[in-house]
Design a protein around this motif. Sequence first.
Motif, PDB file in Angstrom:
ATOM      1  N   UNK A  94     -21.501 -56.128   5.383  1.00  0.00           N
ATOM      2  CA  UNK A  94     -21.805 -54.714   5.554  1.00  0.00           C
ATOM      3  C   UNK A  94     -22.785 -54.180   4.513  1.00  0.00           C
ATOM      4  N   UNK A  95     -22.681 -54.635   3.272  1.00  0.00           N
ATOM      5  CA  UNK A  95     -23.638 -54.197   2.250  1.00  0.00           C
ATOM      6  C   UNK A  95     -25.057 -54.568   2.644  1.00  0.00           C
ATOM      7  N   UNK A 142     -20.962 -39.605   5.676  1.00  0.00           N
ATOM      8  CA  UNK A 142     -20.808 -40.890   4.994  1.00  0.00           C
ATOM      9  C   UNK A 142     -20.677 -42.014   6.025  1.00  0.00           C
ATOM     10  N   UNK A 143     -21.373 -43.112   5.784  1.00  0.00           N
ATOM     11  CA  UNK A 143     -21.143 -44.366   6.505  1.00  0.00           C
ATOM     12  C   UNK A 143     -20.604 -45.359   5.491  1.00  0.00           C
ATOM     13  N   UNK A 144     -19.396 -45.874   5.743  1.00  0.00           N
ATOM     14  CA  UNK A 144     -18.726 -46.786   4.819  1.00  0.00           C
ATOM     15  C   UNK A 144     -18.741 -48.181   5.426  1.00  0.00           C
ATOM     16  N   UNK A 145     -19.303 -49.130   4.698  1.00  0.00           N
ATOM     17  CA  UNK A 145     -19.432 -50.482   5.205  1.00  0.00           C
ATOM     18  C   UNK A 145     -18.176 -51.306   5.059  1.00  0.00           C
ATOM     19  N   UNK A 322     -17.529 -35.587   7.460  1.00  0.00           N
ATOM     20  CA  UNK A 322     -17.590 -36.575   8.541  1.00  0.00           C
ATOM     21  C   UNK A 322     -17.885 -37.970   7.994  1.00  0.00           C
ATOM     22  N   UNK A 323     -16.997 -38.907   8.281  1.00  0.00           N
ATOM     23  CA  UNK A 323     -17.079 -40.249   7.697  1.00  0.00           C
ATOM     24  C   UNK A 323     -16.751 -41.278   8.767  1.00  0.00           C
ATOM     25  N   UNK A 324     -17.555 -42.337   8.827  1.00  0.00           N
ATOM     26  CA  UNK A 324     -17.277 -43.438   9.744  1.00  0.00           C
ATOM     27  C   UNK A 324     -17.309 -44.749   8.976  1.00  0.00           C
ATOM     28  N   UNK A 325     -16.586 -45.732   9.498  1.00  0.00           N
ATOM     29  CA  UNK A 325     -16.562 -47.078   8.937  1.00  0.00           C
ATOM     30  C   UNK A 325     -17.278 -47.994   9.920  1.00  0.00           C
ATOM     31  N   UNK A 326     -18.195 -48.841   9.399  1.00  0.00           N
ATOM     32  CA  UNK A 326     -19.028 -49.640  10.299  1.00  0.00           C
ATOM     33  C   UNK A 326     -19.542 -50.868   9.566  1.00  0.00           C
ATOM     34  N   UNK A 327     -19.662 -51.974  10.284  1.00  0.00           N
ATOM     35  CA  UNK A 327     -20.285 -53.155   9.703  1.00  0.00           C
ATOM     36  C   UNK A 327     -20.058 -54.389  10.551  1.00  0.00           C
ATOM     37  N   UNK A 328     -20.730 -55.482  10.205  1.00  0.00           N
ATOM     38  CA  UNK A 328     -20.527 -56.756  10.900  1.00  0.00           C
ATOM     39  C   UNK A 328     -19.276 -57.447  10.394  1.00  0.00           C
ATOM     40  N   UNK A 329     -18.743 -58.357  11.209  1.00  0.00           N
ATOM     41  CA  UNK A 329     -17.594 -59.134  10.784  1.00  0.00           C
ATOM     42  C   UNK A 329     -16.277 -58.582  11.282  1.00  0.00           C
ATOM     43  N   UNK A 353     -27.753 -57.277  13.685  1.00  0.00           N
ATOM     44  CA  UNK A 353     -27.425 -56.202  14.634  1.00  0.00           C
ATOM     45  C   UNK A 353     -26.959 -54.955  13.898  1.00  0.00           C
ATOM     46  N   UNK A 354     -26.052 -55.138  12.943  1.00  0.00           N
ATOM     47  CA  UNK A 354     -25.537 -53.994  12.184  1.00  0.00           C
ATOM     48  C   UNK A 354     -26.647 -53.317  11.402  1.00  0.00           C
ATOM     49  N   UNK A 355     -27.533 -54.115  10.803  1.00  0.00           N
ATOM     50  CA  UNK A 355     -28.644 -53.550  10.032  1.00  0.00           C
ATOM     51  C   UNK A 355     -29.546 -52.704  10.922  1.00  0.00           C
ATOM     52  N   UNK A 356     -29.855 -53.200  12.094  1.00  0.00           N
ATOM     53  CA  UNK A 356     -30.720 -52.448  13.001  1.00  0.00           C
ATOM     54  C   UNK A 356     -30.025 -51.193  13.517  1.00  0.00           C
ATOM     55  N   UNK A 357     -28.729 -51.299  13.807  1.00  0.00           N
ATOM     56  CA  UNK A 357     -28.000 -50.133  14.300  1.00  0.00           C
ATOM     57  C   UNK A 357     -27.944 -49.034  13.246  1.00  0.00           C
ATOM     58  N   UNK A 358     -27.615 -49.386  12.004  1.00  0.00           N
ATOM     59  CA  UNK A 358     -27.557 -48.376  10.954  1.00  0.00           C
ATOM     60  C   UNK A 358     -28.941 -47.794  10.702  1.00  0.00           C
ATOM     61  N   UNK A 359     -29.963 -48.641  10.725  1.00  0.00           N
ATOM     62  CA  UNK A 359     -31.327 -48.153  10.512  1.00  0.00           C
ATOM     63  C   UNK A 359     -31.696 -47.108  11.561  1.00  0.00           C
ATOM     64  N   UNK A 360     -31.438 -47.413  12.829  1.00  0.00           N
ATOM     65  CA  UNK A 360     -31.772 -46.455  13.892  1.00  0.00           C
ATOM     66  C   UNK A 360     -30.978 -45.157  13.750  1.00  0.00           C
ATOM     67  N   UNK A 361     -29.696 -45.275  13.442  1.00  0.00           N
ATOM     68  CA  UNK A 361     -28.869 -44.074  13.312  1.00  0.00           C
ATOM     69  C   UNK A 361     -29.328 -43.222  12.134  1.00  0.00           C
TER      70      UNK A 361
END
Length: 367
Positions: A94-95, A142-145, A322-329, A353-361
Amino acid sequence: MTDEFDPVEFLVAAVRVDSHESVEEMRELLVETLADAGEEPVVDDAGNVRAAKGRDDGPHLVLNTHIDTVPPGLPVEREGDVLRGRGACDAKGPLAALLAAFLAVEPSNGRLTLAITPDEETISTGAHALVTGEDALNADMFVVGEPTDCDVCTAARGRFEGTLALSGGAAHAAEPESGVNAVAALESALGAIRRFDDDRDPHPRLGAPTLVPTGVGGGEASNQVPAEARLTLDRRSVPPETAEGFRAELTSSVREVVPRDVGVEFSLTDRPTPFLEAFDTDAEHELVGALATAASSVGEAGDGEVRPFGAATEASYFAPAPTVVFGPGHLADDEGAVAHSEREYVRSSRVRTAAEAVTRAVDGLVG
């Protein structure tokens, strides 16, 4: 993503750095990576790595995760798309995804901060410092990995821990009525614990809370009525319960059922930072929609599902923003535990995939 930064190459380097006993070397890698990309990272007094860019007249979005891992260190192995090693999914994968997004987006409609903590797996002094004092982030989102397999997690249970102490009076076991048996009082106390949530409505998304006895002790001699008994309890909470509210209610519930001559005290485990409480972000918030849409558009079928997270997390420190948790794995897969286990892994393709999704968001929210 920038041409210069490859999240998978960074992840491979990061997993090779042990960070279960000390995060110093891992923190140096992160700071150097940011500096090489032209950013100006700082390490605050709590050991957080912070970097920020953009403007103050728009929304402030924070990307957060942690660099510490649980022991022991594990050998790093790559086999095709799979990278194995301690921290691969929790939370260096996620980092890598969050770092890719931070480096790729240049905010023109707000502020973007990367804030990476050093001790999420223990006492969370870093995360606590991010939201308290003069240097508090005061962010809007916040987006928490964490490893969510590219789902968008908007809620999680909290975790409290404490010890129930029952006190009575010692006496010779041959004359039990001359004392007050604290161990015997555990029978009634355990009944109150089993019934503690009977009349409580489950949370609409997190379900019912849990309360589990995880340790017991008492008595000093086999021929003596025990004057003390101790019961360790693990609580997985749901909103709106707080740690202090749980402490008071648990004490009252046990007091009602044990004999009057038995003393009752429930103490939360002492720690220098608040417990990780439950959080629940509105699933209709624009942060949730932006990340869910991005993940579903760039990932596999089913990516971007909005659901709860399966473990307690430092995300609770940032709520009610507003906080979400997101990442690969994965925390666990069909074969069993993944995070914190000897088979910890992440798929390189999911990191991308996660990197591209966070980048777009992020680009859509503050870019």
